[in-house]
Design an enzyme around this catalytic site. Sequence first.
Site: not given
Length: 341
Positions: A150, A157, A210, A223, A335
């Site tokens: 990930y 990305r 983050y 979000r 999730e």
Amino acid sequence: MTVLHTLPRTQTLDCVFDTPAGGDRDVLAGRNVLARIGYGHHGGRPTLYRGSPRIDVHMMTAADVPFTEVWVTDRPVRCGLQDNLVYAEDGEHFFCAVRVEESGVYRDAVRTAYGAAFRLARQQGYTDLFRMWNLVGDITGANAEGTEIYQDFCAGRALAFEEWSEHFEGMPAATGIGSLGTGIDLYFLACRPGRTTHLENPRQTPAHRYPDRYGPLPPSFARGTHLASDGYGPGAVYVSGTASILGDDTVHPDDIERQLDVTLANIETLVSEQNLRRHAVDAGYGLAELDRVKVYVRDAEHLPAVRARCAEVFPGGADVVFLNVGICRPDLLVEMEGICR
Ligand code: 3EB
């Protein structure tokens, strides 16, 4: 004398979860397909099927019933295929899917895949992204260099977003989730300029900020994204994959019920009138208005509890599917994502 029959046009873009048993649902009748994403027992390369892009993603275990996510529009659709990339556009909306084959290290391949897709979107004038999905095989496993897959994906990305930031209006709502297949499948939607507002959640640190203990380059997503009406239908809020994260911390690592509480509270806050007003959007929703819901559950043993909670929260008519797949942090058990309209 000429009589003009005006068809009631409720919206120009819609998403439907089509199951084999459901056949062609009413909402599909007389409308054009922008894209199909087959959530099933196997993956495959992107293709064109009856004049629209189709991709198959391995997201279902043997016991699950597959479904097809169908994006429909009232406008005529034009589509194309180049190598591992398919796309379609209807004059207002743009869909693109790219498959990244299994690789020891993903960073450069993901950067290249996103770069090619962004180039195409921009060429055709679709500069405002509003929703992305990233389905990552062995998401919490290690790549050939020992980096978590990930995090490897996020780095590629982030580099693509950095490279293209001057041409695109911010980072949109997204999902980054495990798949049961190999490699990475990504697909996204974009539109003509001027309709998107990307949303943050006061309960959560923006993902692109983050700290680096979660990876060398941060996840590139908002979000949620509000998509204003194109002049025919209502606006909508696209809710990103949302989990039991407060600030940047996973909370209640071993407690499915409390992770559900935090996840649902995060979505409720995100789509509330108060939060939308903070982003200068004049709208507001409750959890009961979330539809096209995908619920990702890491451990099959938690499925009954998660289904029971979702049955309480979401109305009977809503499309809600459950996917037993990996989640990007090993301590996240559940999730959820959806669309408010
Ligand atoms: C999180 O909040 C949980 O990498 O695109 C949620 C939504 C998550 C999107 C992505 C990841 C992504 O950090 C994980």
